[in-house]
Design a protein around this motif. Structure first.
Motif, PDB file in Angstrom:
ATOM      1  N   CYS A  12      38.541  31.365  41.172  1.00  0.00           N
ATOM      2  CA  CYS A  12      38.525  30.936  39.767  1.00  0.00           C
ATOM      3  C   CYS A  12      37.171  31.204  39.122  1.00  0.00           C
ATOM      4  CB  CYS A  12      38.873  29.460  39.649  1.00  0.00           C
ATOM      5  SG  CYS A  12      40.560  29.075  40.103  1.00  0.00           S
ATOM      6  N   ALA A  13      36.112  30.976  39.858  1.00  0.00           N
ATOM      7  CA  ALA A  13      34.765  31.199  39.328  1.00  0.00           C
ATOM      8  C   ALA A  13      34.569  32.671  38.989  1.00  0.00           C
ATOM      9  CB  ALA A  13      33.716  30.740  40.325  1.00  0.00           C
ATOM     10  N   GLU A  14      35.060  33.536  39.846  1.00  0.00           N
ATOM     11  CA  GLU A  14      34.935  34.978  39.600  1.00  0.00           C
ATOM     12  C   GLU A  14      35.747  35.394  38.379  1.00  0.00           C
ATOM     13  OE1 GLU A  14      36.047  39.168  41.812  1.00  0.00           O
ATOM     14  OE2 GLU A  14      35.814  37.377  43.028  1.00  0.00           O
ATOM     15  N   VAL A  15      36.943  34.869  38.265  1.00  0.00           N
ATOM     16  CA  VAL A  15      37.801  35.212  37.133  1.00  0.00           C
ATOM     17  C   VAL A  15      37.215  34.661  35.835  1.00  0.00           C
ATOM     18  CG1 VAL A  15      40.073  34.841  36.079  1.00  0.00           C
ATOM     19  CG2 VAL A  15      39.893  35.396  38.516  1.00  0.00           C
ATOM     20  N   ALA A  16      36.741  33.438  35.870  1.00  0.00           N
ATOM     21  CA  ALA A  16      36.236  32.796  34.659  1.00  0.00           C
ATOM     22  C   ALA A  16      34.916  33.382  34.180  1.00  0.00           C
ATOM     23  CB  ALA A  16      36.075  31.297  34.891  1.00  0.00           C
ATOM     24  N   GLY A  17      34.091  33.835  35.114  1.00  0.00           N
ATOM     25  CA  GLY A  17      32.791  34.358  34.705  1.00  0.00           C
ATOM     26  C   GLY A  17      31.991  33.302  33.968  1.00  0.00           C
ATOM     27  N   ASP A  18      31.420  33.701  32.839  1.00  0.00           N
ATOM     28  CA  ASP A  18      30.612  32.757  32.055  1.00  0.00           C
ATOM     29  C   ASP A  18      31.449  32.010  31.020  1.00  0.00           C
ATOM     30  OD1 ASP A  18      31.098  34.730  30.158  1.00  0.00           O
ATOM     31  OD2 ASP A  18      29.040  34.763  29.415  1.00  0.00           O
ATOM     32  N   ALA A  19      32.774  32.136  31.126  1.00  0.00           N
ATOM     33  CA  ALA A  19      33.653  31.527  30.137  1.00  0.00           C
ATOM     34  C   ALA A  19      34.139  30.138  30.555  1.00  0.00           C
ATOM     35  CB  ALA A  19      34.844  32.445  29.885  1.00  0.00           C
ATOM     36  N   SER A  58      39.777  41.113  29.476  1.00  0.00           N
ATOM     37  CA  SER A  58      39.595  41.860  30.728  1.00  0.00           C
ATOM     38  C   SER A  58      40.828  41.777  31.616  1.00  0.00           C
ATOM     39  CB  SER A  58      38.409  41.299  31.514  1.00  0.00           C
ATOM     40  OG  SER A  58      37.237  41.381  30.765  1.00  0.00           O
ATOM     41  N   PHE A  59      41.762  40.921  31.263  1.00  0.00           N
ATOM     42  CA  PHE A  59      42.930  40.668  32.108  1.00  0.00           C
ATOM     43  C   PHE A  59      44.218  40.858  31.317  1.00  0.00           C
ATOM     44  CE2 PHE A  59      39.336  38.206  33.611  1.00  0.00           C
ATOM     45  CZ  PHE A  59      39.278  38.588  34.940  1.00  0.00           C
ATOM     46  N   GLN A  60      44.541  42.101  31.047  1.00  0.00           N
ATOM     47  CA  GLN A  60      45.760  42.425  30.317  1.00  0.00           C
ATOM     48  C   GLN A  60      46.885  42.726  31.296  1.00  0.00           C
ATOM     49  OE1 GLN A  60      45.958  42.258  26.911  1.00  0.00           O
ATOM     50  NE2 GLN A  60      43.894  41.439  27.060  1.00  0.00           N
ATOM     51  N   TRP A  61      48.102  42.275  31.011  1.00  0.00           N
ATOM     52  CA  TRP A  61      49.234  42.483  31.901  1.00  0.00           C
ATOM     53  C   TRP A  61      49.505  43.961  32.140  1.00  0.00           C
ATOM     54  CZ3 TRP A  61      50.610  39.078  35.161  1.00  0.00           C
ATOM     55  CH2 TRP A  61      50.537  37.721  34.847  1.00  0.00           C
ATOM     56  N   GLN A  62      49.471  44.755  31.072  1.00  0.00           N
ATOM     57  CA  GLN A  62      49.760  46.179  31.215  1.00  0.00           C
ATOM     58  C   GLN A  62      48.751  46.839  32.160  1.00  0.00           C
ATOM     59  OE1 GLN A  62      52.431  47.797  30.010  1.00  0.00           O
ATOM     60  NE2 GLN A  62      51.783  49.671  31.008  1.00  0.00           N
ATOM     61  N   GLN A  63      47.492  46.548  31.959  1.00  0.00           N
ATOM     62  CA  GLN A  63      46.446  47.109  32.815  1.00  0.00           C
ATOM     63  C   GLN A  63      46.636  46.652  34.263  1.00  0.00           C
ATOM     64  OE1 GLN A  63      42.498  45.775  31.822  1.00  0.00           O
ATOM     65  NE2 GLN A  63      41.502  47.281  33.097  1.00  0.00           N
ATOM     66  N   SER A  64      46.947  45.393  34.454  1.00  0.00           N
ATOM     67  CA  SER A  64      47.168  44.876  35.793  1.00  0.00           C
ATOM     68  C   SER A  64      48.363  45.558  36.449  1.00  0.00           C
ATOM     69  CB  SER A  64      47.403  43.361  35.737  1.00  0.00           C
ATOM     70  OG  SER A  64      47.693  42.848  37.015  1.00  0.00           O
ATOM     71  N   ALA A  65      49.435  45.710  35.714  1.00  0.00           N
ATOM     72  CA  ALA A  65      50.628  46.365  36.262  1.00  0.00           C
ATOM     73  C   ALA A  65      50.325  47.806  36.649  1.00  0.00           C
ATOM     74  CB  ALA A  65      51.760  46.317  35.237  1.00  0.00           C
ATOM     75  N   GLU A  66      49.596  48.518  35.814  1.00  0.00           N
ATOM     76  CA  GLU A  66      49.247  49.910  36.109  1.00  0.00           C
ATOM     77  C   GLU A  66      48.374  50.006  37.358  1.00  0.00           C
ATOM     78  OE1 GLU A  66      47.504  51.290  32.459  1.00  0.00           O
ATOM     79  OE2 GLU A  66      49.452  51.397  31.455  1.00  0.00           O
ATOM     80  N   GLN A  67      47.437  49.098  37.511  1.00  0.00           N
ATOM     81  CA  GLN A  67      46.568  49.108  38.688  1.00  0.00           C
ATOM     82  C   GLN A  67      47.360  48.789  39.952  1.00  0.00           C
ATOM     83  OE1 GLN A  67      43.513  46.359  37.462  1.00  0.00           O
ATOM     84  NE2 GLN A  67      42.263  47.955  36.539  1.00  0.00           N
ATOM     85  N   HIS A  68      48.266  47.829  39.873  1.00  0.00           N
ATOM     86  CA  HIS A  68      49.106  47.518  41.031  1.00  0.00           C
ATOM     87  C   HIS A  68      49.996  48.702  41.391  1.00  0.00           C
ATOM     88  CE1 HIS A  68      47.941  43.315  40.458  1.00  0.00           C
ATOM     89  NE2 HIS A  68      48.404  43.109  41.678  1.00  0.00           N
ATOM     90  N   LEU A  69      50.579  49.338  40.391  1.00  0.00           N
ATOM     91  CA  LEU A  69      51.427  50.498  40.636  1.00  0.00           C
ATOM     92  C   LEU A  69      50.644  51.599  41.345  1.00  0.00           C
ATOM     93  CD1 LEU A  69      54.140  51.913  40.322  1.00  0.00           C
ATOM     94  CD2 LEU A  69      53.407  52.638  38.046  1.00  0.00           C
TER      95      LEU A  69
END
Length: 87
Positions: A12-19, A58-69
């Protein structure tokens, strides 16, 4: 549109970053202090919300799906190459 408080001891810390405000989830006083900070400090609260809005881009579904594919395609390709060498 909400400020985030999350664990400092997980992904969670990595995902959240400074947010987000990071806390030790085993120390209730840290959670309490973070909650109080968000409630009482409007400037900090608004800054966290804004950073969260930027961070989520930084965490868009389309981008995530493309990377997983891509990863799955590479794994299948490697498996096929190994299988053809064995036969």
């Amino acid at each position: 549109g909400c400020p985030v408080i999350t664990s400092n001891g997980s992904a969670c810390a990595e995902v959240a970053g400074d947010a987000a405000l990071l806390v030790d989830p085993h120390r209730p006083v840290e959670i309490e202090n973070a909650m109080q900070r968000i409630i009482e400090n409007r400037q900090d609260r608004e800054a966290l919300i804004e950073r969260g809005r930027r961070r989520r881009m930084s965490f868009q579904w389309q981008q995530s799906a493309e990377q997983h594919l891509e990863v799955f395609s590479q794994a299948i390709s490697r498996h096929k190459q190994r299988s053809s060498k064995e036969h």
